[in-house]
Design a protein around this motif. Structure first.
Motif, PDB file in Angstrom:
ATOM      1  N   ALA A  95       0.905  -1.248   0.232  1.00  0.00           N
ATOM      2  CA  ALA A  95       0.084   0.042   0.047  1.00  0.00           C
ATOM      3  C   ALA A  95       1.004   1.392  -0.022  1.00  0.00           C
ATOM      4  CB  ALA A  95      -0.919  -0.036   1.228  1.00  0.00           C
ATOM      5  N   ALA A  96       0.537   2.209  -0.831  1.00  0.00           N
ATOM      6  CA  ALA A  96       1.209   3.505  -0.977  1.00  0.00           C
ATOM      7  C   ALA A  96       0.422   4.578  -0.468  1.00  0.00           C
ATOM      8  CB  ALA A  96       1.585   3.617  -2.456  1.00  0.00           C
ATOM      9  N   THR A  97       1.046   5.664   0.230  1.00  0.00           N
ATOM     10  CA  THR A  97       0.287   6.891   0.420  1.00  0.00           C
ATOM     11  C   THR A  97       0.252   7.742  -0.928  1.00  0.00           C
ATOM     12  OG1 THR A  97       0.784   6.732   2.752  1.00  0.00           O
ATOM     13  CG2 THR A  97       0.084   8.959   1.905  1.00  0.00           C
ATOM     14  N   LEU A  98      -0.724   8.226  -1.081  1.00  0.00           N
ATOM     15  CA  LEU A  98      -1.141   9.217  -2.296  1.00  0.00           C
ATOM     16  C   LEU A  98      -1.862  10.076  -2.126  1.00  0.00           C
ATOM     17  CD1 LEU A  98      -1.106   6.510  -5.166  1.00  0.00           C
ATOM     18  CD2 LEU A  98       0.845   8.064  -4.747  1.00  0.00           C
ATOM     19  N   SER A  99      -1.886  11.518  -2.396  1.00  0.00           N
ATOM     20  CA  SER A  99      -2.760  12.576  -1.968  1.00  0.00           C
ATOM     21  C   SER A  99      -3.487  12.927  -3.028  1.00  0.00           C
ATOM     22  CB  SER A  99      -1.696  13.739  -1.740  1.00  0.00           C
ATOM     23  OG  SER A  99      -2.615  15.112  -1.345  1.00  0.00           O
ATOM     24  N   THR A 100      -4.929  13.195  -2.549  1.00  0.00           N
ATOM     25  CA  THR A 100      -5.912  13.487  -3.459  1.00  0.00           C
ATOM     26  C   THR A 100      -5.676  14.898  -3.648  1.00  0.00           C
ATOM     27  OG1 THR A 100      -7.469  14.049  -1.423  1.00  0.00           O
ATOM     28  CG2 THR A 100      -7.455  11.967  -2.631  1.00  0.00           C
ATOM     29  N   GLY A 101      -4.988  15.730  -2.856  1.00  0.00           N
ATOM     30  CA  GLY A 101      -4.917  17.144  -3.205  1.00  0.00           C
ATOM     31  C   GLY A 101      -3.956  17.554  -4.340  1.00  0.00           C
ATOM     32  N   TYR A 102      -3.179  16.702  -4.513  1.00  0.00           N
ATOM     33  CA  TYR A 102      -2.047  17.071  -5.596  1.00  0.00           C
ATOM     34  C   TYR A 102      -1.698  16.034  -6.752  1.00  0.00           C
ATOM     35  CZ  TYR A 102      -1.631  20.825  -2.311  1.00  0.00           C
ATOM     36  OH  TYR A 102      -2.054  21.693  -1.591  1.00  0.00           O
ATOM     37  N   HIS A 103      -2.650  15.139  -6.828  1.00  0.00           N
ATOM     38  CA  HIS A 103      -2.896  14.495  -7.890  1.00  0.00           C
ATOM     39  C   HIS A 103      -4.072  14.240  -8.678  1.00  0.00           C
ATOM     40  CE1 HIS A 103       0.466  12.458  -5.524  1.00  0.00           C
ATOM     41  NE2 HIS A 103       0.953  11.838  -6.589  1.00  0.00           N
ATOM     42  N   GLU A 104      -4.248  14.210  -9.742  1.00  0.00           N
ATOM     43  CA  GLU A 104      -5.503  14.315 -10.264  1.00  0.00           C
ATOM     44  C   GLU A 104      -6.036  13.012 -10.469  1.00  0.00           C
ATOM     45  OE1 GLU A 104      -7.340  16.882 -11.559  1.00  0.00           O
ATOM     46  OE2 GLU A 104      -5.918  18.016 -10.600  1.00  0.00           O
ATOM     47  N   SER A 143      -0.828  28.043   0.723  1.00  0.00           N
ATOM     48  CA  SER A 143      -1.141  27.113   1.808  1.00  0.00           C
ATOM     49  C   SER A 143      -2.037  26.132   1.395  1.00  0.00           C
ATOM     50  CB  SER A 143      -1.495  28.096   3.002  1.00  0.00           C
ATOM     51  OG  SER A 143      -2.735  28.717   2.846  1.00  0.00           O
ATOM     52  N   LEU A 144      -2.205  24.985   2.571  1.00  0.00           N
ATOM     53  CA  LEU A 144      -3.390  24.098   2.188  1.00  0.00           C
ATOM     54  C   LEU A 144      -4.837  24.986   2.347  1.00  0.00           C
ATOM     55  CD1 LEU A 144      -1.974  21.474   4.502  1.00  0.00           C
ATOM     56  CD2 LEU A 144      -2.001  21.275   1.962  1.00  0.00           C
ATOM     57  N   PRO A 145      -5.635  24.193   1.412  1.00  0.00           N
ATOM     58  CA  PRO A 145      -6.955  24.740   1.749  1.00  0.00           C
ATOM     59  C   PRO A 145      -7.379  24.293   2.775  1.00  0.00           C
ATOM     60  CG  PRO A 145      -6.608  23.426  -0.548  1.00  0.00           C
ATOM     61  CD  PRO A 145      -5.508  23.239   0.357  1.00  0.00           C
ATOM     62  N   PRO A 146      -8.560  24.782   3.491  1.00  0.00           N
ATOM     63  CA  PRO A 146      -9.161  24.610   4.639  1.00  0.00           C
ATOM     64  C   PRO A 146      -9.464  23.019   4.489  1.00  0.00           C
ATOM     65  CG  PRO A 146     -10.252  26.497   3.859  1.00  0.00           C
ATOM     66  CD  PRO A 146      -9.367  26.080   2.696  1.00  0.00           C
ATOM     67  N   ARG A 147      -9.725  22.557   5.775  1.00  0.00           N
ATOM     68  CA  ARG A 147      -9.754  20.915   5.948  1.00  0.00           C
ATOM     69  C   ARG A 147     -11.086  20.545   5.243  1.00  0.00           C
ATOM     70  NH1 ARG A 147      -7.819  17.362   9.857  1.00  0.00           N
ATOM     71  NH2 ARG A 147      -7.239  19.066  11.047  1.00  0.00           N
ATOM     72  N   ASP A 148     -12.082  21.099   5.236  1.00  0.00           N
ATOM     73  CA  ASP A 148     -13.654  20.793   4.663  1.00  0.00           C
ATOM     74  C   ASP A 148     -13.260  20.784   3.343  1.00  0.00           C
ATOM     75  OD1 ASP A 148     -14.639  20.506   7.082  1.00  0.00           O
ATOM     76  OD2 ASP A 148     -15.801  22.285   6.942  1.00  0.00           O
ATOM     77  N   ALA A 149     -12.608  21.656   2.580  1.00  0.00           N
ATOM     78  CA  ALA A 149     -12.373  21.779   1.190  1.00  0.00           C
ATOM     79  C   ALA A 149     -11.517  20.683   0.687  1.00  0.00           C
ATOM     80  CB  ALA A 149     -11.696  23.158   0.798  1.00  0.00           C
ATOM     81  N   ARG A 150     -10.547  20.325   1.485  1.00  0.00           N
ATOM     82  CA  ARG A 150      -9.619  19.230   1.033  1.00  0.00           C
ATOM     83  C   ARG A 150     -10.469  17.791   1.041  1.00  0.00           C
ATOM     84  NH1 ARG A 150      -5.959  21.324   5.377  1.00  0.00           N
ATOM     85  NH2 ARG A 150      -6.013  19.127   6.222  1.00  0.00           N
ATOM     86  N   TYR A 151     -11.153  17.521   2.025  1.00  0.00           N
ATOM     87  CA  TYR A 151     -12.026  16.432   1.937  1.00  0.00           C
ATOM     88  C   TYR A 151     -13.263  16.601   0.641  1.00  0.00           C
ATOM     89  CZ  TYR A 151      -9.940  14.189   5.818  1.00  0.00           C
ATOM     90  OH  TYR A 151      -9.110  13.130   6.562  1.00  0.00           O
ATOM     91  N   ALA A 152     -13.773  17.665   0.594  1.00  0.00           N
ATOM     92  CA  ALA A 152     -14.457  17.665  -0.530  1.00  0.00           C
ATOM     93  C   ALA A 152     -14.049  17.439  -1.675  1.00  0.00           C
ATOM     94  CB  ALA A 152     -15.343  19.242  -0.493  1.00  0.00           C
ATOM     95  N   ARG A 153     -12.691  17.966  -2.202  1.00  0.00           N
ATOM     96  CA  ARG A 153     -11.937  17.548  -3.265  1.00  0.00           C
ATOM     97  C   ARG A 153     -11.666  15.924  -3.157  1.00  0.00           C
ATOM     98  NH1 ARG A 153      -7.935  18.911  -7.254  1.00  0.00           N
ATOM     99  NH2 ARG A 153      -6.704  17.185  -7.605  1.00  0.00           N
ATOM    100  N   ALA A 154     -11.355  15.579  -1.938  1.00  0.00           N
ATOM    101  CA  ALA A 154     -11.016  14.071  -1.828  1.00  0.00           C
ATOM    102  C   ALA A 154     -12.452  13.211  -2.359  1.00  0.00           C
ATOM    103  CB  ALA A 154     -10.556  13.586  -0.467  1.00  0.00           C
ATOM    104  N   GLU A 155     -13.429  13.608  -1.816  1.00  0.00           N
ATOM    105  CA  GLU A 155     -14.806  12.964  -2.175  1.00  0.00           C
ATOM    106  C   GLU A 155     -15.011  12.767  -3.876  1.00  0.00           C
ATOM    107  OE1 GLU A 155     -17.231  11.451  -0.615  1.00  0.00           O
ATOM    108  OE2 GLU A 155     -16.656  12.060   1.308  1.00  0.00           O
ATOM    109  N   GLU A 156     -14.522  14.050  -4.560  1.00  0.00           N
ATOM    110  CA  GLU A 156     -14.647  13.904  -5.967  1.00  0.00           C
ATOM    111  C   GLU A 156     -13.701  13.155  -6.456  1.00  0.00           C
ATOM    112  OE1 GLU A 156     -14.953  18.117  -7.810  1.00  0.00           O
ATOM    113  OE2 GLU A 156     -16.568  18.542  -6.391  1.00  0.00           O
TER     114      GLU A 156
END
Length: 252
Positions: A95-104, A143-156
């Motif tokens: 298992a690898a860690t991959l960010s939803t914030g900075y990968h499409e 800077s990082l987006p707010p937590r809720d915005a980060r998780y909203a992007r992760a959902e998408e």
């Protein structure tokens, strides 16, 4: 007992590299082949690699302490390292860690489907939304987006990625040498996902992988993170370092 190994794609631990017997060869493929063989022989169920997309600047905004004392750096690309480990093992999940914030979504879906194929169905994805401003600054954000915005992007991202994985049915590839027919186009679909944060047309350019989806891991502790994990995760990495593993990653 079911065992998951927490590894670094780099020096093992903040100070473990100082042990007299520690192997300094973490920049070589042989180092990770050796680790993989040890874990498989010990009947571990899963090897997990954390990751971050920056050199930490957690002390006074400087990366100097991280470099001087080997804290959180270097970090090699976890999928590349796990590919090396897959080549010398047959059973252990990887298992690898991959960010939803900075990968499409397309990149994530393609890389993980490919890895699931070459590992014979042993791929896992630890889903993170990133946690350091230094990561954001490496991708053109102050800077990082707010937590809720980060998780909203992760959902998408998860919605789009799963649709990409589902854009190929099983049995698409025919490879009929006599007729010249390579595949069945009626079993492949466009995705046309459009969200607030991400969009992708699809279909994926990798056939459906052995698991369909990789093993999905999540470690969020905030209310948003726990809700996200409840919707998506096969494995939850809890604060007390307790893992919940699905049956397909448990050695019999």
């Amino acid at each position: 007992m079911h065992l998951a190994a927490f590894l670094n794609a780099g020096p093992m631990g903040t100070s473990g590299w100082r042990h007299p017997d520690a192997n300094p060869g973490f920049l070589t493929a042989g180092y990770y082949r050796h680790v993989a063989k040890l874990l498989e022989a010990a009947r571990f169920d899963l090897a997990f690699i954390p990751d971050a997309l920056s050199v930490p600047r957690s002390l006074g905004g400087s990366f100097a302490p991280a470099v001087q004392w080997g804290s959180g750096t270097p970090r090699l690309d976890p999928l590349v390292i796990l590919g090396v480990m897959a080549g010398v093992t047959e059973h252990i999940g990887l298992a690898a860690t991959l960010s939803t914030g900075y990968h499409e979504p397309f990149h994530l879906a393609r890389a993980l489907a490919t890895f699931d194929h070459i590992s014979d169905g042993r791929a896992g994805w630890n889903i993170v939304t990133s946690f350091q401003n230094a990561e954001a600054q490496n991708f053109g954000q102050p800077s990082l987006p707010p937590r809720d915005a980060r998780y909203a992007r992760a959902e998408e991202v998860l919605s789009a990625a799963t649709q990409l994985w589902d854009s190929w049915d099983d049995g698409v590839l025919l490879q009929n040498k006599e007729t010249g027919e390579f595949g069945s186009p009626e079993k492949v679909r466009s995705v046309d996902y459009r969200g607030e944060y991400v969009s992708t047309q699809g279909p994926l350019n990798v056939p459906r992988s052995p698991q369909g989806y990789p093993l999905l891991i999540q470690a969020g502790a905030s209310p948003s993170g726990r809700d996200f994990a409840a919707r998506w995760a096969d494995v939850i990495f809890a604060a007390m370092n307790h893992w919940i593993l699905p049956s397909r990653f448990i050695r019999r």
